[in-house]
Design a protein around this motif. Structure first.
Motif, PDB file in Angstrom:
ATOM      1  N   LEU A 248      12.425 -18.095   0.574  1.00  0.00           N
ATOM      2  CA  LEU A 248      12.760 -17.653  -0.780  1.00  0.00           C
ATOM      3  C   LEU A 248      11.776 -18.158  -1.831  1.00  0.00           C
ATOM      4  N   PHE A 249      11.301 -19.402  -1.662  1.00  0.00           N
ATOM      5  CA  PHE A 249      10.465 -20.017  -2.691  1.00  0.00           C
ATOM      6  C   PHE A 249       8.991 -19.658  -2.504  1.00  0.00           C
ATOM      7  N   GLN A 250       8.712 -18.383  -2.457  1.00  0.00           N
ATOM      8  CA  GLN A 250       7.351 -17.893  -2.386  1.00  0.00           C
ATOM      9  C   GLN A 250       7.072 -17.059  -3.626  1.00  0.00           C
ATOM     10  N   PRO A 251       5.836 -17.059  -4.107  1.00  0.00           N
ATOM     11  CA  PRO A 251       5.539 -16.341  -5.349  1.00  0.00           C
ATOM     12  C   PRO A 251       5.983 -14.887  -5.349  1.00  0.00           C
ATOM     13  N   PHE A 252       5.782 -14.173  -4.243  1.00  0.00           N
ATOM     14  CA  PHE A 252       6.132 -12.754  -4.254  1.00  0.00           C
ATOM     15  C   PHE A 252       7.642 -12.553  -4.303  1.00  0.00           C
ATOM     16  N   MET A 253       8.425 -13.514  -3.799  1.00  0.00           N
ATOM     17  CA  MET A 253       9.876 -13.436  -3.883  1.00  0.00           C
ATOM     18  C   MET A 253      10.367 -13.794  -5.288  1.00  0.00           C
ATOM     19  N   LEU A 254       9.719 -14.780  -5.883  1.00  0.00           N
ATOM     20  CA  LEU A 254      10.182 -15.292  -7.179  1.00  0.00           C
ATOM     21  C   LEU A 254       9.694 -14.458  -8.357  1.00  0.00           C
ATOM     22  N   GLU A 255       8.761 -13.542  -8.121  1.00  0.00           N
ATOM     23  CA  GLU A 255       8.212 -12.748  -9.216  1.00  0.00           C
ATOM     24  C   GLU A 255       9.327 -11.965  -9.913  1.00  0.00           C
ATOM     25  N   GLY A 256       9.455 -12.166 -11.195  1.00  0.00           N
ATOM     26  CA  GLY A 256      10.476 -11.467 -11.971  1.00  0.00           C
ATOM     27  C   GLY A 256      11.833 -12.122 -11.951  1.00  0.00           C
ATOM     28  N   ALA A 257      12.015 -13.178 -11.168  1.00  0.00           N
ATOM     29  CA  ALA A 257      13.311 -13.868 -11.109  1.00  0.00           C
ATOM     30  C   ALA A 257      13.385 -14.923 -12.204  1.00  0.00           C
TER      31      ALA A 257
END
Length: 328
Positions: A248-257
């Motif tokens: 979950l804690f990867q840039p592409f997952m966190l983008e926009g969160a």
């Protein structure tokens, strides 16, 4: 009109709370900041640390010269030496919180920032028949709210917790549908109203490895989390998941969160503290006022040594100023 000052409680007197409070005057803070504590203790600690800090009693109508540490004097109950916590001062530590809370309720302070206290020392004092669980629970009881949410911010992340200080064996039973619903609603509300995020996006971490792997590694995601998410989504809350915590804690997952909602303490906070330790901020959501805190403990072994770092306290003060302005 000048904004109301912030109240900073100096915490456990034998810990590093007094040490790091001494760094406030040099930080060019955006709002008047008042330290609650024993003025003699702060002067003694400044001398011990060799810090040339002007320290003066707080007078609401008379701001001091720039670079002065303003102190609302609350006397110690017993003499204090750095690094040697004494349960006799437990009631002093609680009086710091009570005074800050009363000041906010009376409109004298805009928000509260807390330096660390020592739960064990307060419990050793046996002040009441109830176990003292910490700042968060104590302030929730003072404010008369049944549930609050712990969230840490730093390193570009915001991580809130479904459960906080529980033994790991007790976590699964504590994650109920109501826990997910109530925690998410508080998180969503405060992201909107305290952080001024119009449409928060929240990502939920699963409890089990691989978020349960379709039920093969646990059914909490299927039986508890997903039905609660559907309910929340029907209320217009943008929450997604549950996602495996290890990816979950990867840039592409966190983008926009805007925030991650972790299932338990040591699932989400190691990532955040790796990204920001020493400059992270703890925020209590669900209170009717702004409260921020440091991301570390009392560090009794560092008190009075000059090795304590004040970065987290300074960030907590700056964030309290920002949130108080948005909530005004």
């Amino acid at each position: 009109m000048n904004p109301l000052p912030l109240a900073v409680t100096s915490g456990e007197p034998a810990g590093i709370g007094p040490d790091i409070c001494l760094d406030l005057p040099a930080a060019a803070l955006p709002r008047r900041t008042v330290v609650l504590g024993d003025i003699g203790l702060l002067r003694q600690r400044a001398e011990q640390l060799g810090k040339n800090v002007a320290i003066a009693d707080y007078h609401p109508e008379h701001p001091p010269e720039s670079g002065t540490l303003e102190v609302l004097h609350i006397p110690l109950r017993a003499p204090c030496r750095a690094g040697e916590a004494d349960p006799a001062n437990a009631s002093y530590v609680l009086e710091l919180l009570d005074t800050a809370h009363a000041g906010i309720a009376a409109g004298r302070f805009a928000a509260m920032v807390t330096a660390p206290l020592h739960k064990g020392v307060i419990n050793d004092a046996r002040l009441s028949g109830c176990l003292f669980q910490g700042h968060t629970e104590y302030l929730a009881a003072k404010a008369g709210v049944s549930r609050v949410v712990m969230m840490l911010a730093g390193g570009g992340l915001r991580v809130a917790l479904l459960t906080t200080h529980l033994p790991l064996k007790d976590v699964p039973a504590a994650i109920t549908g109501d826990t997910v619903l109530e925690t998410t609603r508080i998180l969503h509300h405060d992201l909107r109203h305290k952080f001024a995020i119009a449409q928060p996006r929240i990502l939920l971490a699963g409890l089990n490895p691989h978020a349960g792997e379709g039920g093969h590694l646990g059914r909490e995601e299927i039986d508890v989390m997903i039905p609660a998410l559907h309910q929340l989504q029907s209320e217009g809350i943008d929450i997604r998941g549950p996602y495996p915590a290890d990816t979950l804690f990867q840039p592409f997952m966190l983008e926009g969160a805007d925030a991650v909602l972790a299932a338990y303490h040591d699932q989400g906070l190691p990532v955040l503290k790796y990204a920001s330790f020493g400059e992270g901020v703890n925020i209590t959501l669900g209170l009717p006022f702004v409260r921020t805190s440091v991301d570390h403990g009392t560090a009794l072994d560092l008190a009075g040594s000059g090795r304590a770092r004040s970065g987290s306290l300074l960030e907590a003060v700056r964030l309290a100023h920002e949130l108080a302005g948005k909530a005004a």
